[in-house]
Design a protein around this motif. Sequence first.
Motif, PDB file in Angstrom:
ATOM      1  N   UNK A 115       0.840  -1.217   0.000  1.00 40.44           N
ATOM      2  CA  UNK A 115       0.000   0.000   0.000  1.00 40.44           C
ATOM      3  C   UNK A 115       0.863   1.250   0.000  1.00 40.44           C
ATOM      4  N   UNK A 116       1.888   1.224   0.838  1.00 38.78           N
ATOM      5  CA  UNK A 116       2.793   2.389   0.962  1.00 38.78           C
ATOM      6  C   UNK A 116       3.536   2.612  -0.360  1.00 38.78           C
ATOM      7  N   UNK A 117       4.000   1.518  -0.971  1.00 32.16           N
ATOM      8  CA  UNK A 117       4.751   1.623  -2.235  1.00 32.16           C
ATOM      9  C   UNK A 117       3.858   2.181  -3.335  1.00 32.16           C
ATOM     10  N   UNK A 118       2.597   1.735  -3.358  1.00 35.57           N
ATOM     11  CA  UNK A 118       1.683   2.221  -4.397  1.00 35.57           C
ATOM     12  C   UNK A 118       1.407   3.715  -4.204  1.00 35.57           C
ATOM     13  N   UNK A 119       1.311   4.150  -2.956  1.00 34.58           N
ATOM     14  CA  UNK A 119       1.083   5.576  -2.695  1.00 34.58           C
ATOM     15  C   UNK A 119       2.299   6.388  -3.159  1.00 34.58           C
TER      16      UNK A 119
END
Length: 227
Positions: A115-119
């Motif tokens: 999730x963090x990487x996609x953000x």
Amino acid sequence: MGDIVIAIDGFSGTGKSSTAKKVASALGYTYIDSGAMYRCVARYFIDHQIDFEEEEEVIVALDEILISFRFNKALNASEILLNGQIMDHQIRLPEINEIVSQIAAQPLIRKKLVNRQQALGLHKSMVMDGRDIGTVVFPDAALKIFMTADLDIRTKRRHEELEGQGIQVTSEEIKKNLASRDRLDTTRIDSPLIKAADAIALDSSYLTFDGQVKEIIDLANKIIYEG
Ligand code: DC
């Protein structure tokens, strides 16, 4: 002309991270080392004695972990921060190497980091390297590279690199460790390391470092300028 996401996946010791970093700097893109994010989680779990197999503990711990990146102008590179503290050698120690593959195999941990990487990738203009970037994190990335290299050649390179740092390890030990990490990364149930169908395979066995960087930059420029 469009800004793109470049996903670079591959085996340990293929020169993925240094290649990704150089490509990003040549294109003026942000570089994100997703492996360093798993290493930060491992650092936190060791420091706070969290058992990664205890779901309740993991859930509470993950809420306490904030991973961020900051560009350091003097170093011309981005630094990773764990709860505001710069992480450098602390996430490269043997104690981290020993546990990080098991940490990275935990679905709850992967979910939070993906999730963090996609953000982080929302604004494009980004090179991210890892194991599941082209398959899970950015399945729509405009350019996906899958890096491989012969095990003996990776062993020789890693041996020379460690010798250069004054660290004494035998070739056999290095080869065994690389082979074991290959096995763990490719056989785990959640997001194993596999080549995305639309990724371009790059065998770095007989390429120079500059050669492999140029190959990726040429592919990226073709997409950026020609679409
Ligand atoms: O690339 P590295 O050695 O710093 O990665 C550390 C660990 O994290 C390694 O076990 C592979 C894992 N990893 C992962 O599962 N998914 C990623 N996107 C990046 C790394």
